[in-house]
Design a protein around this motif. Structure first.
Motif, short mmCIF file in Angstrom:
data_model
loop_
_atom_site.label_atom_id
_atom_site.label_comp_id
_atom_site.label_asym_id
_atom_site.label_seq_id
_atom_site.Cartn_x
_atom_site.Cartn_y
_atom_site.Cartn_z
N CYS B 96 0.85 -1.19 0.00
CA CYS B 96 0.00 0.00 0.00
C CYS B 96 0.89 1.24 0.00
CB CYS B 96 -0.90 -0.02 1.23
SG CYS B 96 -2.19 1.23 1.20
N THR B 101 -1.16 3.50 8.07
CA THR B 101 -2.47 2.86 8.07
C THR B 101 -3.45 3.61 7.18
OG1 THR B 101 -3.19 4.15 9.96
CG2 THR B 101 -2.18 2.02 10.42
N CYS B 102 -4.30 2.87 6.49
CA CYS B 102 -5.41 3.46 5.76
C CYS B 102 -6.47 2.37 5.62
CB CYS B 102 -4.99 4.00 4.40
SG CYS B 102 -4.68 2.73 3.16
ZN LIG Z 1 -2.66 1.71 3.29
#
Ligand SMILES: [Zn+2]
Lengths: 164, 338
Positions: B96, B101-102
């Protein structure tokens, strides 16, 4: 007696097929002749930097997952797969052996601590080992398609029989 | 059916058959017949170790006054099954391009519990609360199947003790860590009467009396009295018993397993056909490490062997359409897949 002798010599002849220059390049620094304490201190950080650059490059370009091993000819080739094991190897070996143009196919995992799997394919004249490998991969995909469809059918059948 | 039977024997020529004998929310029992043991085993291996699911991978501990060490709790949290429906459309967090974080690569869950009463307090998986944006409303929920709706017990707190932590769940496979395994166990069985003698059953007086029959024994013909051993026989029917650990339903584990094999194959086919302008294999393949294996535009045309076995050379002049595959999709000079 002469027979036994010629048999003994065979491995030597077969071994000469392999071109030793094709050994993968070493990751060791080229020259480590003068290993004085001072130089080690100087070299240390540089080596680390070099390795970091190497790793970054490897990450950026897609790592080649299949390669031909040295000594391969069109009808008799060995392939090395990275990050594959018995899961692919055995099923691929089976499906390639189903091809009537293939004389021999086998797979091996040369060492358990290296994530490498080798496949040897020997074909009859008229097709090539690479073509046989590609056909094997495609055939295995088709087999997966069929089993997948059959499983979905079976699921529907089971649901129908359970509800009735 | 498109599957080319080629030189299969009679049973195999009919193509694989799947029969389900039992299915519920926890397990599916099915029979795969007219398939080879190598394929059946690939399916078993892939269902055990290579189906992506979601599991807690990082734990940020803000407060932990319980008797358990931080890393002990983190390990227990990792093993809690999380709903992985829709994990397919997530990225592995290493792939990613977000920083950290997502919602495309992680699900964040928080756990905050303090024992304020006089009795010891039990902290369960239901106390884990997903707090981040998610691609669907169930992804990352702890799996709770008990009647009380509690889920697995994580830890216990004495009066006054508190835990406060943030968990980051990531997509992963069981090859990396068993916490990502979608299946609890996979039963894999064939030849219940041991006609093939693949098993050497230990016994004191009589193996027949001492070994209980398999639950599949009645599905297959028992051996006749005095029947000679069939040296050509190979296993043909495989009995699977796939038990889910909760993150994916059992039938989805089977379908996803097949999908993982196909993705593996598609990736390799793509790599083999990569970079050739519809000409079949070209010089790129084999890479810089085997420069001696340069090939011409028509596959092996122009190939000269450095190995001195010139006997092969002549027949490779114009490999083009002369192969038996010339008219098939596999023919040189044709590349129907990309
Ligand atoms: Zn992500």
């Amino acid at each position: 007696m002469p027979r036994a002798k010629s048999k003994k010599e065979e491995p030597v002849e077969a071994g000469s097929d392999v071109v030793m220059e094709e050994a993968p390049p070493s990751h060791q620094p080229e020259s480590r002749d003068d290993m004085s304490v001072d130089q080690d201190e100087n070299d240390g950080p540089e080596d680390v930097e070099d390795e970091e650059v190497d790793e970054e490059e490897e990450e950026e370009e897609d790592v080649q997952r299949v390669r031909l091993l040295p000594g391969s000819t069109p009808t008799a080739a060995s392939f090395e797969f990275l990050n594959e094991g018995h899961t692919l190897g055995n099923a691929l070996r089976y499906i390639i052996m189903k091809n009537p143009d293939v004389e021999f196919c086998a797979y091996a995992i040369p060492h358990p601590s290296e994530a490498k799997m080798n496949v040897r394919i020997q074909t009859f004249e008229g097709t090539t080992a690479i073509q046989a490998l590609e056909k094997g991969l495609r055939d295995l995909q088709e087999l997966c398609d069929v089993v997948s469809d059959k499983f979905i059918d079976a699921k529907e059948k089971f649901a129908a029989s359970a509800s009735s | 059916m498109d599957y080319d039977p080629m030189v299969m024997d009679d049973a195999e020529a009919m193509g694989p058959v799947v029969k389900i004998s039992q299915a519920d929310s926890v397990r599916v029992k099915y029979q795969l017949s007219n398939a080879d043991i190598s394929f059946a085993n690939s399916l078993r291996r892939v269902m055990l170790a290579e189906i992506p699911t979601l599991a807690i991978d990082l734990v940020e501990i803000e407060e932990n006054s319980s008797v358990l060490a931080d890393e002990f709790i983190a390990h227990r949290l990792g093993l809690i099954p999380l709903n992985s429906e829709g994990v397919d459309s997530m990225f592995f967090s290493r792939d990613c391009d977000c920083d950290g974080t997502c919602e495309r690569c992680t699900v964040t869950l928080t756990l905050h519990a303090k024992c304020t009463g006089d009795e010891n307090m039990h902290v369960f998986a239901r106390d884990l609360v997903p707090t981040s944006e998610r691609i669907n409303s169930v992804l990352g929920n702890p799996i709770i199947t008990d009647a009380d709706g509690l889920g697995p017990l994580i830890l216990k707190l004495r009066p006054g003790q508190e835990v406060k932590l943030v968990c980051i769940a990531k997509k992963g496979i069981a090859k990396e860590h068993a916490k990502w395994a979608p299946s609890a166990a996979i039963g894999f069985e064939y030849d219940p009467h041991n006609k093939l003698h693949h098993l050497d059953l230990w016994y004191e007086q009589d193996p027949k009396a001492e070994w209980p029959p398999s639950e599949y024994a009645e599905w297959e013909e028992p051996p006749q009295e005095g029947e000679p051993f069939d040296y050509d026989a190979v296993p043909n029917r495989f009995y699977f018993n796939v038990e889910s650990a909760g993150s994916l339903p059992p039938d989805v584990i089977v379908s996803e397993g097949i999908k993982v094999i196909q993705q593996k194959l598609a990736g390799l086919i793509h790599e083999l056909s990569e970079g050739d302008g519809g000409d079949g294999m070209n010089g790129d393949y084999g890479g810089p490490r085997s420069p001696e294996y340069a090939t011409g535009a028509d596959g092996f045309g122009g190939y000269t062997t450095p190995f001195g076995n010139g006997g092969n050379q002549s027949s490779w002049g114009g490999a083009g359409g002369t192969t038996p595959y010339g008219t098939t999709p596999y023919g040189a000079g044709q590349s129907t897949w990309s």
